[in-house]
Write a protein that holds these residues in place. Structure first.
Motif, mmCIF file in Angstrom:
data_model
loop_
_atom_site.group_PDB
_atom_site.id
_atom_site.type_symbol
_atom_site.label_atom_id
_atom_site.label_comp_id
_atom_site.label_asym_id
_atom_site.label_seq_id
_atom_site.Cartn_x
_atom_site.Cartn_y
_atom_site.Cartn_z
ATOM 1 N N ALA A 47 0.828 -1.208 0.000
ATOM 2 C CA ALA A 47 0.000 0.000 0.000
ATOM 3 C C ALA A 47 0.863 1.260 0.000
ATOM 4 O O ALA A 47 0.556 2.233 -0.705
ATOM 5 C CB ALA A 47 -0.924 0.000 1.215
ATOM 6 N N LEU A 48 1.945 1.246 0.774
ATOM 7 C CA LEU A 48 2.843 2.396 0.811
ATOM 8 C C LEU A 48 3.443 2.664 -0.562
ATOM 9 O O LEU A 48 3.514 3.815 -1.016
ATOM 10 C CB LEU A 48 3.958 2.160 1.825
ATOM 11 N N THR A 49 3.857 1.603 -1.244
ATOM 12 C CA THR A 49 4.431 1.765 -2.579
ATOM 13 C C THR A 49 3.396 2.319 -3.549
ATOM 14 O O THR A 49 3.698 3.197 -4.370
ATOM 15 C CB THR A 49 4.971 0.418 -3.093
ATOM 16 N N GLY A 50 2.168 1.809 -3.452
ATOM 17 C CA GLY A 50 1.109 2.308 -4.320
ATOM 18 C C GLY A 50 0.783 3.768 -4.068
ATOM 19 O O GLY A 50 0.551 4.534 -5.016
ATOM 20 N N LEU A 51 0.749 4.173 -2.815
ATOM 21 C CA LEU A 51 0.492 5.576 -2.492
ATOM 22 C C LEU A 51 1.630 6.468 -2.968
ATOM 23 O O LEU A 51 1.405 7.543 -3.527
ATOM 24 C CB LEU A 51 0.294 5.729 -0.980
ATOM 25 N N ALA A 52 2.866 6.011 -2.749
ATOM 26 C CA ALA A 52 4.022 6.811 -3.154
ATOM 27 C C ALA A 52 4.083 6.972 -4.668
ATOM 28 O O ALA A 52 4.587 7.982 -5.171
ATOM 29 C CB ALA A 52 5.309 6.165 -2.644
ATOM 30 N N ALA A 53 3.575 5.990 -5.396
ATOM 31 C CA ALA A 53 3.587 6.066 -6.863
ATOM 32 C C ALA A 53 2.729 7.211 -7.372
ATOM 33 O O ALA A 53 2.929 7.686 -8.493
ATOM 34 C CB ALA A 53 3.107 4.746 -7.460
#
Length: 207
Positions: A47-53
């Motif tokens: 989820a963190l990676t998706g938000l940061a993207a």
């Protein structure tokens, strides 16, 4: 008897110190609390990676934008370790391929020329996680080296994929998919150099 704190010993990553879980002692079965913790960490890493993207800035002349996902992927690997880092980025990639719009600029699927960077992040998170278990995120210089290795892996996969997907030469892919991002990567490495060792110091005091 050793007096070293858990945060100071190698073989652990930040998640092991911040979110400890006792091992099961009966019949060699996995501790349900540890399984639940690891599942939550994997989901959180994806989820963190998706938000940061979604923190994305287009680069003129390049199909690859500047995003926060590469930095997030490396932090996930360093914080969770190789196994959980791999699982987090694999989940991120699979869900994005299935249609979840959480790749860069709200994209999804495997058809985009920038998808090779997602595959590179999967490998990079695994390698960075392995290095972190060997103390690769404990000091500023070691953290910088670990981040540099992770970034190099991302480009080693992403740039050739870009060349093939966009039907351009490798030199053109380097110009479009690597060179414009070097300054940003240096800034991200500098941020990690401060953030990760500081997190270890805080974890040591709390431990």
């Amino acid at each position: 008897m050793s007096t070293a704190s858990p945060a100071a010993s190698t073989g652990t990553v930040l998640a092991d110190v911040v979110f400890p879980a006792r091992s099961a002692r009966s019949a060699g079965l996995p501790d349900r609390r540890a399984v639940a913790r690891d599942t939550a960490l994997v989901l959180g890493g994806a989820a963190l990676t998706g938000l940061a993207a979604q923190l994305s800035v287009p680069v003129p002349g390049s199909p690859v934008p500047v995003t926060g996902q590469t930095f997030a992927a490396l932090l996930v690997g360093a914080s969770l370790g190789a196994g959980r880092g791999f699982a987090s980025l694999l989940l991120y990639a699979l869900v994005g391929m299935a249609g979840m719009p959480w790749f860069a600029e709200g994209g999804s699927g495997a058809a985009a020329p920038s998808f090779g960077y997602v595959l590179g992040m999967l490998l990079a998170a695994t390698v960075v996680g392995a290095l972190a278990r060997r103390g690769g995120d404990r000091g500023a210089l070691r953290t910088a080296g670990t981040m540099a290795v992770g970034s190099a892996i991302i480009y080693a996969v992403g740039v050739p994929y870009l060349a093939l997907a966009a039907d351009i030469s490798l030199s053109q892919a380097v110009a479009a998919g690597l060179t414009p991002f070097l300054i940003g990567d240096a800034l991200k490495a500098a941020l990690a150099m401060g953030a990760l060792p500081a997190a270890w110091k805080l974890a040591g005091r709390r431990g």
